[in-house]
Design a protein around this motif. Structure first.
Motif, PDB file in Angstrom:
ATOM      1  N   TRP C 128       0.822  -1.207   0.000  1.00 50.13           N
ATOM      2  CA  TRP C 128       0.000   0.000   0.000  1.00 50.13           C
ATOM      3  C   TRP C 128       0.854   1.254   0.000  1.00 50.13           C
ATOM      4  N   LYS C 129       2.045   1.183   0.548  1.00 47.28           N
ATOM      5  CA  LYS C 129       2.914   2.358   0.521  1.00 47.28           C
ATOM      6  C   LYS C 129       3.262   2.701  -0.916  1.00 47.28           C
ATOM      7  N   ARG C 131       1.509   2.167  -3.482  1.00 45.19           N
ATOM      8  CA  ARG C 131       0.354   2.647  -4.238  1.00 45.19           C
ATOM      9  C   ARG C 131       0.318   4.168  -4.194  1.00 45.19           C
ATOM     10  N   GLU C 132       0.900   4.738  -3.137  1.00 42.08           N
ATOM     11  CA  GLU C 132       0.745   6.190  -2.947  1.00 42.08           C
ATOM     12  C   GLU C 132       1.304   7.011  -4.110  1.00 42.08           C
TER      13      GLU C 132
END
Lengths: 139, 153, 403
Positions: C128-129, C131-132
């Protein structure tokens, strides 16, 4: 300050439940846990049961099938708790607020009492953090 | 045999075997209209013999009755064979393909609760999306729903 | 043998969406699955049939937040076929780029969730990091992190500034690097092999019978990718591969998704190089009468939209079918005979998007008739199994260095 206000000052435990969402708000909530915003450094975390929660985070425009479950979860939550309606759908049903929607039972405040409204489609994670900070300051 | 020849061959075969009316919308989309007694057979034939997949079934409330379209993409040939049929609104029923094609199970359940079409032979025709205690006879996607629902839900 | 019925749901904290399934188990093994959906049904087909084509794109976008661009992509194609509307070439390329950016973010999201279910929370955080930067890029191009509102009937609403191309290439290179590292770590780790291989197998025969779509089908050896089989937009003007695996288990599904991220990055880079000049919107003024079908390969599979136009500004009928509608019933084939501790993973492997399906888990003990597990409990069972395997093999968590 009263014991209650002192309890709600920090480290709020959040129970997130989604009632007919499009999932966008839910993804942005999970984003808060990830390294960019990391609300766990404030002690806030998502819990698995409404009985452990300080804050109930409700997303989605509620439909007829899930409305009774929403009420059930609210009743199970240990009081006092803060209830927040997240996103345009939670605040006002947003784009699904039309006569033609035969399955509508929302918006959220038709079903359970709401304390905080966080509009946006979806509200950005920064907006969510600001909303929680404002809410805590108001208490 | 190239793509166009194969499609021609298939359409010719279907025309000989079943009574159908073929409408070619464009290079990739073919609409085959037939009666409601032949439609399930035709769908099963295309599914098994032409390597087709059942994408979805669309139901539309029209003046001629409830129109049901079975959308069958032929992934190897870049084509869609759409089988159209009409069922009578007063007694809407048609044989189910859900008993042979598992993918059609939920599709037929959805059409049943939103349009009121009965699929004969379906293994489990109960509500999929609407509440269990939704009023009988009130089908949300039919044209007369808005008039009927006043005061009922 | 005693059978257990365990009800789970309709709330489970991690998958964020209400769904209710009932698992019938005997001892530790699942013998039957009953699915109950409809908790998300918002009457979207009826709402879109009451709004005009321009408004309809916004409604359809909000069917799902993760595959937010997939539904408008199919909707505008269906409307264009129904109304006989032309689309300029530049718009096709921009549509392809946005579609592929969404695919990357969705697959990275899945990798993170799957990691959490197994117990590798670090994979969740890192997936998810990374994805930023992608979401920031989307915000630069479209104005919003999700719900991009880029599509309209006849073209796209906003152009991509040539000044952004450099930034896009840079960020895509970084994502390629990080995904490469995660992929290698996943493909080599023996604990993950023990945990994911042979679990939740969907045979090719079942995949064809249940008419599954997307990575779920491609992981079972079915060569099916709408971008290749029914080409549209700019997909037949760029070079890329369809990823197919044959085993049909959870590992194969993970591999398909990870390798697709690389193909998407290739497609975007080529589109940026080959982007033609010209208009982005053909400004249609009238819709003709007719039926139109629009399909798009969303991250989860084929999205299908059917529109009947009667020449008016408002469609007469809109039929929407999201990919998870076809994939979720396949749980019946994949969960049977599996252990309860694997159920959380098997259901997640299909990458279900219940809000698209419109759309609750119970595990039932036939004799006791009172067992109640939340999905969180299922996830804990899954974590325990991973821990056991780690102890048996003597291995630790996978090392993701310098990520």
């Amino acid at each position: 300050m009263s014991l209650l206000k002192w309890c709600f000052k920090k480290s709020l435990w959040v129970f997130h439940f989604a009632a007919s969402p499009c999932n966008n708000c839910d993804i942005e909530i999970l984003d808060l846990l990830t390294p960019r915003w990391d609300i766990e450094r404030f002690g806030m975390k998502l819990v698995g049961s409404p009985r452990h929660a300080d804050v109930l985070l409700l997303t989605g425009s509620i439909n007829k099938k899930i409305a009774p479950k929403v009420k059930e979860v609210y009743e199970q939550t240990a009081k006092p708790c803060i209830v927040a309606a997240l996103g345009s759908c939670g605040c006002s049903m947003g784009i699904f607020d039309t006569e033609v929607n035969y399955n509508r039972a929302g918006p959220a405040d038709n079903v359970i009492p709401i304390d905080i409204y966080i509009p946006g489609c979806p509200p950005k994670p920064e907006a969510m953090i600001m909303a929680l900070v404002k809410a805590i300051n108001k208490l | 045999m190239n793509r166009e020849e194969k499609i021609e061959k298939y359409l010719k075969e279907l025309n000989e075997k079943y009574k159908i009316e073929i409408y070619k919308k464009n290079e990739r989309k073919y609409y085959l209209t037939t009666s409601k007694d032949t439609a399930p057979d035709l769908v099963r034939f295309i599914f098994r013999n032409y390597n087709a997949r059942l994408s979805i079934m669309t139901a539309i409330d029209t003046e001629k009755g409830i129109e049901i379209i079975y959308h069958l993409p032929l992934d190897c040939l870049n084509a869609f064979f759409n089988v159209r049929t009409f069922v009578d609104k007063k007694k809407p029923e048609i044989e189910s393909v859900g008993k042979d094609i598992n993918g059609a199970n939920w599709i037929e359940r959805e059409i049943n609760e939103l349009f009121g079409v009965n699929f004969i032979g379906h293994p489990n025709l109960k509500h999929l999306l609407l509440r269990e205690d939704w009023q009988e006879g009130l089908y949300p996607l039919r044209k007369d729903f808005d008039l009927l629902k006043k005061g009922k839900i | 043998m005693k059978t257990t019925k365990i009800p789970i749901g309709p709330y489970h904290p991690l998958l964020e969406e209400p769904e209710c399934f009932t698992l019938y188990v005997e001892g530790e093994k699942v013998i039957d699955v009953e699915l109950s959906v409809g908790w998300n049904h918002r009457a979207i087909e009826k709402i879109t049939a009451s709004k005009n084509y321009d408004q309809g794109v916004f409604v359809v976008e909000r069917i799902c937040g993760i595959c937010s661009t997939s539904h408008p992509f199919a909707y505008v194609q269906a409307a264009e076929e129904a109304g006989n509307v032309k689309v300029p070439q530049r718009a096709h390329f921009i549509r392809t780029i946005i579609g592929e950016l969404e695919r990357i973010h969705s697959h990275l999201l899945w990798v993170g969730l799957a990691g959490h279910f197994i117990g590798y929370n670090t994979v969740f955080m890192w997936g998810w990091k990374w994805r930023e930067p992608l979401l920031e890029l989307l915000e630069m191009i479209t104005g919003n992190r999700n719900h991009y509102a880029m599509f309209k009937v006849g073209g796209v609403r906003r152009d991509i500034d040539v000044a952004l191309f450099n930034e896009m290439n840079k960020r895509l290179d970084v994502i390629w690097q990080k995904t490469d590292m995660i992929t290698k770590a996943v493909l080599d780790d023996p604990v993950l092999h023990a945990r994911l291989k042979g679990i939740g197998v969907l045979s090719k025969e079942d995949a064809l019978n249940y008419c599954v779509v997307g990575p779920t089908a491609r992981a079972s050896g079915v060569f099916q990718d709408i971008r290749y089989c029914h080409p549209y937009a700019a997909y037949n003007q760029v070079e890329w591969k369809v990823i197919v695996q044959n085993e049909g288990d959870v590992f194969a599904k993970a591999v398909v998704r990870l390798l697709e991220i690389f193909e998407s990055i290739k497609i975007i880079k080529e589109c940026l190089k080959k982007m033609p000049e010209g208009e982005i919107d053909s400004r249609p003024e009238k819709m003709e009468k007719g039926d139109g079908i629009g399909v798009h390969e969303a991250p989860r599979g084929e999205v299908f939209h059917f529109i009947r136009s009667n020449g008016d500004n408002v469609p007469e009928r809109v039929k929407i079918r999201a990919p998870s509608f076809m994939n979720i019933p396949s749980f019946k084939a994949t969960c049977m005979g599996e252990y309860i501790s694997d159920v959380a993973l098997i259901t997640a492997a299909v990458d279900p998007c219940y809000c698209c399906t419109e759309r609750m888990i119970k595990v039932i003990d036939k004799e006791k008739n009172n067992g109640e597990l939340t999905f969180n409990d299922l996830i804990k069972l899954s974590h325990n199994k991973t821990r056991k395997i780690m102890e048996e093999t003597g291995k630790e968590f996978i090392k993701l260095e310098n990520i």
